[in-house]
Design a protein around this motif. Structure first.
Motif, PDB file in Angstrom:
ATOM      1  N   LEU A  64       0.823  -1.212   0.000  1.00  0.00           N
ATOM      2  CA  LEU A  64       0.000   0.000   0.000  1.00  0.00           C
ATOM      3  C   LEU A  64       0.857   1.262   0.000  1.00  0.00           C
ATOM      4  O   LEU A  64       0.522   2.240  -0.695  1.00  0.00           O
ATOM      5  CB  LEU A  64      -0.936  -0.007   1.205  1.00  0.00           C
ATOM      6  CG  LEU A  64      -2.007  -1.096   1.223  1.00  0.00           C
ATOM      7  CD1 LEU A  64      -2.846  -1.001   2.481  1.00  0.00           C
ATOM      8  CD2 LEU A  64      -2.894  -0.996  -0.016  1.00  0.00           C
ATOM      9  N   LEU A  65       1.957   1.248   0.742  1.00  0.00           N
ATOM     10  CA  LEU A  65       2.825   2.430   0.796  1.00  0.00           C
ATOM     11  C   LEU A  65       3.406   2.731  -0.578  1.00  0.00           C
ATOM     12  O   LEU A  65       3.365   3.883  -1.045  1.00  0.00           O
ATOM     13  CB  LEU A  65       3.944   2.201   1.812  1.00  0.00           C
ATOM     14  CG  LEU A  65       4.947   3.361   1.992  1.00  0.00           C
ATOM     15  CD1 LEU A  65       4.232   4.608   2.485  1.00  0.00           C
ATOM     16  CD2 LEU A  65       6.058   2.950   2.963  1.00  0.00           C
ATOM     17  N   ILE A  66       3.941   1.708  -1.224  1.00  0.00           N
ATOM     18  CA  ILE A  66       4.518   1.905  -2.557  1.00  0.00           C
ATOM     19  C   ILE A  66       3.439   2.264  -3.564  1.00  0.00           C
ATOM     20  O   ILE A  66       3.649   3.127  -4.431  1.00  0.00           O
ATOM     21  CB  ILE A  66       5.284   0.637  -2.992  1.00  0.00           C
ATOM     22  CG1 ILE A  66       6.537   0.476  -2.134  1.00  0.00           C
ATOM     23  CG2 ILE A  66       5.661   0.698  -4.472  1.00  0.00           C
ATOM     24  CD1 ILE A  66       7.289  -0.813  -2.363  1.00  0.00           C
ATOM     25  N   ALA A  67       2.263   1.646  -3.463  1.00  0.00           N
ATOM     26  CA  ALA A  67       1.176   1.933  -4.400  1.00  0.00           C
ATOM     27  C   ALA A  67       0.704   3.375  -4.274  1.00  0.00           C
ATOM     28  O   ALA A  67       0.491   4.061  -5.282  1.00  0.00           O
ATOM     29  CB  ALA A  67       0.016   0.968  -4.173  1.00  0.00           C
ATOM     30  N   VAL A  68       0.545   3.843  -3.042  1.00  0.00           N
ATOM     31  CA  VAL A  68       0.078   5.221  -2.824  1.00  0.00           C
ATOM     32  C   VAL A  68       1.123   6.227  -3.311  1.00  0.00           C
ATOM     33  O   VAL A  68       0.805   7.166  -4.052  1.00  0.00           O
ATOM     34  CB  VAL A  68      -0.248   5.451  -1.336  1.00  0.00           C
ATOM     35  CG1 VAL A  68      -0.483   6.938  -1.064  1.00  0.00           C
ATOM     36  CG2 VAL A  68      -1.471   4.653  -0.921  1.00  0.00           C
ATOM     37  N   LEU A  69       2.374   6.031  -2.899  1.00  0.00           N
ATOM     38  CA  LEU A  69       3.429   6.965  -3.297  1.00  0.00           C
ATOM     39  C   LEU A  69       3.652   6.960  -4.806  1.00  0.00           C
ATOM     40  O   LEU A  69       3.754   8.018  -5.439  1.00  0.00           O
ATOM     41  CB  LEU A  69       4.739   6.619  -2.577  1.00  0.00           C
ATOM     42  CG  LEU A  69       4.775   6.869  -1.072  1.00  0.00           C
ATOM     43  CD1 LEU A  69       6.107   6.409  -0.487  1.00  0.00           C
ATOM     44  CD2 LEU A  69       4.562   8.351  -0.760  1.00  0.00           C
ATOM     45  N   SER A  70       3.717   5.774  -5.403  1.00  0.00           N
ATOM     46  CA  SER A  70       3.968   5.693  -6.845  1.00  0.00           C
ATOM     47  C   SER A  70       2.803   6.265  -7.643  1.00  0.00           C
ATOM     48  O   SER A  70       3.020   6.919  -8.675  1.00  0.00           O
ATOM     49  CB  SER A  70       4.235   4.248  -7.262  1.00  0.00           C
ATOM     50  OG  SER A  70       3.101   3.440  -7.062  1.00  0.00           O
ATOM     51  N   SER A  71       1.574   6.034  -7.189  1.00  0.00           N
ATOM     52  CA  SER A  71       0.418   6.572  -7.919  1.00  0.00           C
ATOM     53  C   SER A  71       0.370   8.094  -7.830  1.00  0.00           C
ATOM     54  O   SER A  71       0.065   8.768  -8.827  1.00  0.00           O
ATOM     55  CB  SER A  71      -0.885   5.971  -7.390  1.00  0.00           C
ATOM     56  OG  SER A  71      -1.071   6.263  -6.015  1.00  0.00           O
ATOM     57  N   ILE A  72       0.693   8.654  -6.660  1.00  0.00           N
ATOM     58  CA  ILE A  72       0.705  10.119  -6.515  1.00  0.00           C
ATOM     59  C   ILE A  72       1.794  10.744  -7.386  1.00  0.00           C
ATOM     60  O   ILE A  72       1.541  11.681  -8.161  1.00  0.00           O
ATOM     61  CB  ILE A  72       0.908  10.518  -5.039  1.00  0.00           C
ATOM     62  CG1 ILE A  72      -0.322  10.146  -4.202  1.00  0.00           C
ATOM     63  CG2 ILE A  72       1.174  12.021  -4.921  1.00  0.00           C
ATOM     64  CD1 ILE A  72      -0.134  10.335  -2.713  1.00  0.00           C
ATOM     65  N   ILE A  73       3.007  10.209  -7.281  1.00  0.00           N
ATOM     66  CA  ILE A  73       4.134  10.780  -8.037  1.00  0.00           C
ATOM     67  C   ILE A  73       3.927  10.588  -9.539  1.00  0.00           C
ATOM     68  O   ILE A  73       4.133  11.531 -10.326  1.00  0.00           O
ATOM     69  CB  ILE A  73       5.457  10.147  -7.579  1.00  0.00           C
ATOM     70  CG1 ILE A  73       5.723  10.489  -6.109  1.00  0.00           C
ATOM     71  CG2 ILE A  73       6.623  10.641  -8.443  1.00  0.00           C
ATOM     72  CD1 ILE A  73       6.885   9.730  -5.492  1.00  0.00           C
ATOM     73  N   SER A  74       3.531   9.394  -9.956  1.00  0.00           N
ATOM     74  CA  SER A  74       3.343   9.141 -11.388  1.00  0.00           C
ATOM     75  C   SER A  74       2.176   9.949 -11.946  1.00  0.00           C
ATOM     76  O   SER A  74       2.215  10.372 -13.109  1.00  0.00           O
ATOM     77  CB  SER A  74       3.116   7.647 -11.638  1.00  0.00           C
ATOM     78  OG  SER A  74       1.949   7.191 -10.989  1.00  0.00           O
ATOM     79  N   THR A  75       1.150  10.202 -11.140  1.00  0.00           N
ATOM     80  CA  THR A  75       0.023  11.020 -11.603  1.00  0.00           C
ATOM     81  C   THR A  75       0.447  12.466 -11.805  1.00  0.00           C
ATOM     82  O   THR A  75       0.062  13.110 -12.795  1.00  0.00           O
ATOM     83  CB  THR A  75      -1.144  10.944 -10.602  1.00  0.00           C
ATOM     84  OG1 THR A  75      -1.571   9.582 -10.464  1.00  0.00           O
ATOM     85  CG2 THR A  75      -2.319  11.796 -11.073  1.00  0.00           C
ATOM     86  N   ILE A  76       1.247  12.998 -10.879  1.00  0.00           N
ATOM     87  CA  ILE A  76       1.740  14.374 -11.031  1.00  0.00           C
ATOM     88  C   ILE A  76       2.617  14.498 -12.272  1.00  0.00           C
ATOM     89  O   ILE A  76       2.425  15.398 -13.114  1.00  0.00           O
ATOM     90  CB  ILE A  76       2.517  14.807  -9.770  1.00  0.00           C
ATOM     91  CG1 ILE A  76       1.574  14.902  -8.565  1.00  0.00           C
ATOM     92  CG2 ILE A  76       3.205  16.160 -10.002  1.00  0.00           C
ATOM     93  CD1 ILE A  76       2.284  15.115  -7.247  1.00  0.00           C
ATOM     94  N   ILE A  77       3.578  13.588 -12.404  1.00  0.00           N
ATOM     95  CA  ILE A  77       4.473  13.616 -13.574  1.00  0.00           C
ATOM     96  C   ILE A  77       3.683  13.384 -14.856  1.00  0.00           C
ATOM     97  O   ILE A  77       3.864  14.094 -15.859  1.00  0.00           O
ATOM     98  CB  ILE A  77       5.589  12.566 -13.428  1.00  0.00           C
ATOM     99  CG1 ILE A  77       6.476  12.893 -12.228  1.00  0.00           C
ATOM    100  CG2 ILE A  77       6.435  12.496 -14.705  1.00  0.00           C
ATOM    101  CD1 ILE A  77       7.498  11.816 -11.913  1.00  0.00           C
ATOM    102  N   GLY A  78       2.798  12.395 -14.835  1.00  0.00           N
ATOM    103  CA  GLY A  78       2.021  12.057 -16.026  1.00  0.00           C
ATOM    104  C   GLY A  78       1.079  13.167 -16.460  1.00  0.00           C
ATOM    105  O   GLY A  78       0.873  13.374 -17.662  1.00  0.00           O
ATOM    106  N   THR A  79       0.509  13.892 -15.489  1.00  0.00           N
ATOM    107  CA  THR A  79      -0.392  15.003 -15.825  1.00  0.00           C
ATOM    108  C   THR A  79       0.342  16.101 -16.578  1.00  0.00           C
ATOM    109  O   THR A  79      -0.101  16.562 -17.644  1.00  0.00           O
ATOM    110  CB  THR A  79      -1.032  15.577 -14.550  1.00  0.00           C
ATOM    111  OG1 THR A  79      -1.775  14.548 -13.889  1.00  0.00           O
ATOM    112  CG2 THR A  79      -1.951  16.741 -14.879  1.00  0.00           C
ATOM    113  N   PHE A  80       1.472  16.535 -16.043  1.00  0.00           N
ATOM    114  CA  PHE A  80       2.236  17.594 -16.710  1.00  0.00           C
ATOM    115  C   PHE A  80       2.813  17.105 -18.039  1.00  0.00           C
ATOM    116  O   PHE A  80       2.882  17.860 -19.011  1.00  0.00           O
ATOM    117  CB  PHE A  80       3.345  18.094 -15.793  1.00  0.00           C
ATOM    118  CG  PHE A  80       2.855  18.951 -14.668  1.00  0.00           C
ATOM    119  CD1 PHE A  80       2.447  20.256 -14.900  1.00  0.00           C
ATOM    120  CD2 PHE A  80       2.776  18.462 -13.370  1.00  0.00           C
ATOM    121  CE1 PHE A  80       1.977  21.059 -13.870  1.00  0.00           C
ATOM    122  CE2 PHE A  80       2.307  19.251 -12.336  1.00  0.00           C
ATOM    123  CZ  PHE A  80       1.906  20.559 -12.583  1.00  0.00           C
TER     124      PHE A  80
END
Length: 263
Positions: A64-80
């Motif tokens: 869960l820790l890796i899933a939450v962190l990776s989804s937040i970071i990848s969503t920010i990077i992916g959005t921009f």
């Protein structure tokens, strides 16, 4: 009339095929026996045992820790990244899009070995950081592909109109563009979270000592028999995801109705 009945039966069979394994898993999470094929009585024993199993809880924590962190970071990077790709001219846009498709089409084993080789070359110690970085890497392309359709649906002159009225580029991005593509961002984030929780191959090649996730833990259990607490854990995870989807859908419907009332 006959055609309508046939379509309904066909649809029912499709959903039965998709959800029958999950229904069986949920039912047998309440089975008093360890057997996965014989019903021996109703019990909550495996749910109680779940919270006593240190190995499974540790794997769940890292998952869960890796899933939450990776989804937040990848969503920010992916959005921009998606916004940047959308604004590119013709040939450059096509090249970048094709490069973005490669990690999606690339077999997981190739991505896993490539990342492992890169981390070894950079002399990065394998552990939590390498697993997190690998999950971020394979999630970003999916986030971009989730957001791009919403950018295409958006009126491309909205941000320009906001800036003509005095908004700064960042304010226009935050108040105009982001709200318009928010459904795509949410979809990308959920997809990144699900991919991270589900991943085995990439995690297996890039984990370190003391760091594991549920897929690796369950794989190691398979040799000596799956512990029934996994059925209980899977049921809780499925129920949690179902509740999350219902909340997101209800909020999205509310937002759409509010926009309709304003218009």
């Amino acid at each position: 009339m006959v055609g309508r009945i046939f379509r309904r039966i066909y649809t029912f069979l499709i959903f039965l095929f998709l959800y029958a394994p999950i229904i069986v898993l949920i039912v047998f999470s309440f089975n008093s026996s360890k057997s996965r094929g014989v019903w021996s009585g109703f019990t909550f024993k495996w749910y109680v045992e779940l919270f006593k199993d240190v190995e499974v809880l540790k794997a769940l924590y890292y998952t869960l820790l890796i899933a939450v962190l990776s989804s937040i970071i990848s969503t920010i990077i992916g959005t921009f990244a998606a916004i940047g790709i959308y604004g590119m001219p013709g040939i450059s846009k096509k090249i970048i899009l094709n490069l973005n498709y490669l990690p999606v089409l690339n077999p997981d084993i190739v991505t896993a070995v490539s990342l492992m080789t890169l981390f070894r070359f950079l002399r990065i110690e394998f552990g939590f950081i390498t697993m997190l970085l690998s999950h971020i890497t394979f999630s970003i392309p999916y986030v971009i592909l989730s957001i791009l359709p919403k950018l295409k649906q958006m009126n491309k002159h909205l941000a320009e109109a906001a800036m003509d009225l005095g908004a700064t580029p960042f304010y226009a991005l935050r108040k105009v563009v982001i709200p318009e593509i928010m459904p795509g961002i949410v979809t990308g984030a959920l997809l990144a979270f699900t991919l991270s929780v589900d991943d085995f191959v990439i995690s297996f090649f890039n984990k370190g000592a003391g760091v594991t996730n549920l897929s690796i833990t369950i794989f190691s259990m398979a040799r000596r028999g799956i512990n029934p607490v996994i059925n209980a854990l899977s049921t809780l995870m499925f129920a949690g995801l179902l509740v999350l989807l219902l909340i997101i859908n209800s909020r999205s419907s509310k937002s759409i109705s509010e926009r309709g009332d304003i218009i």
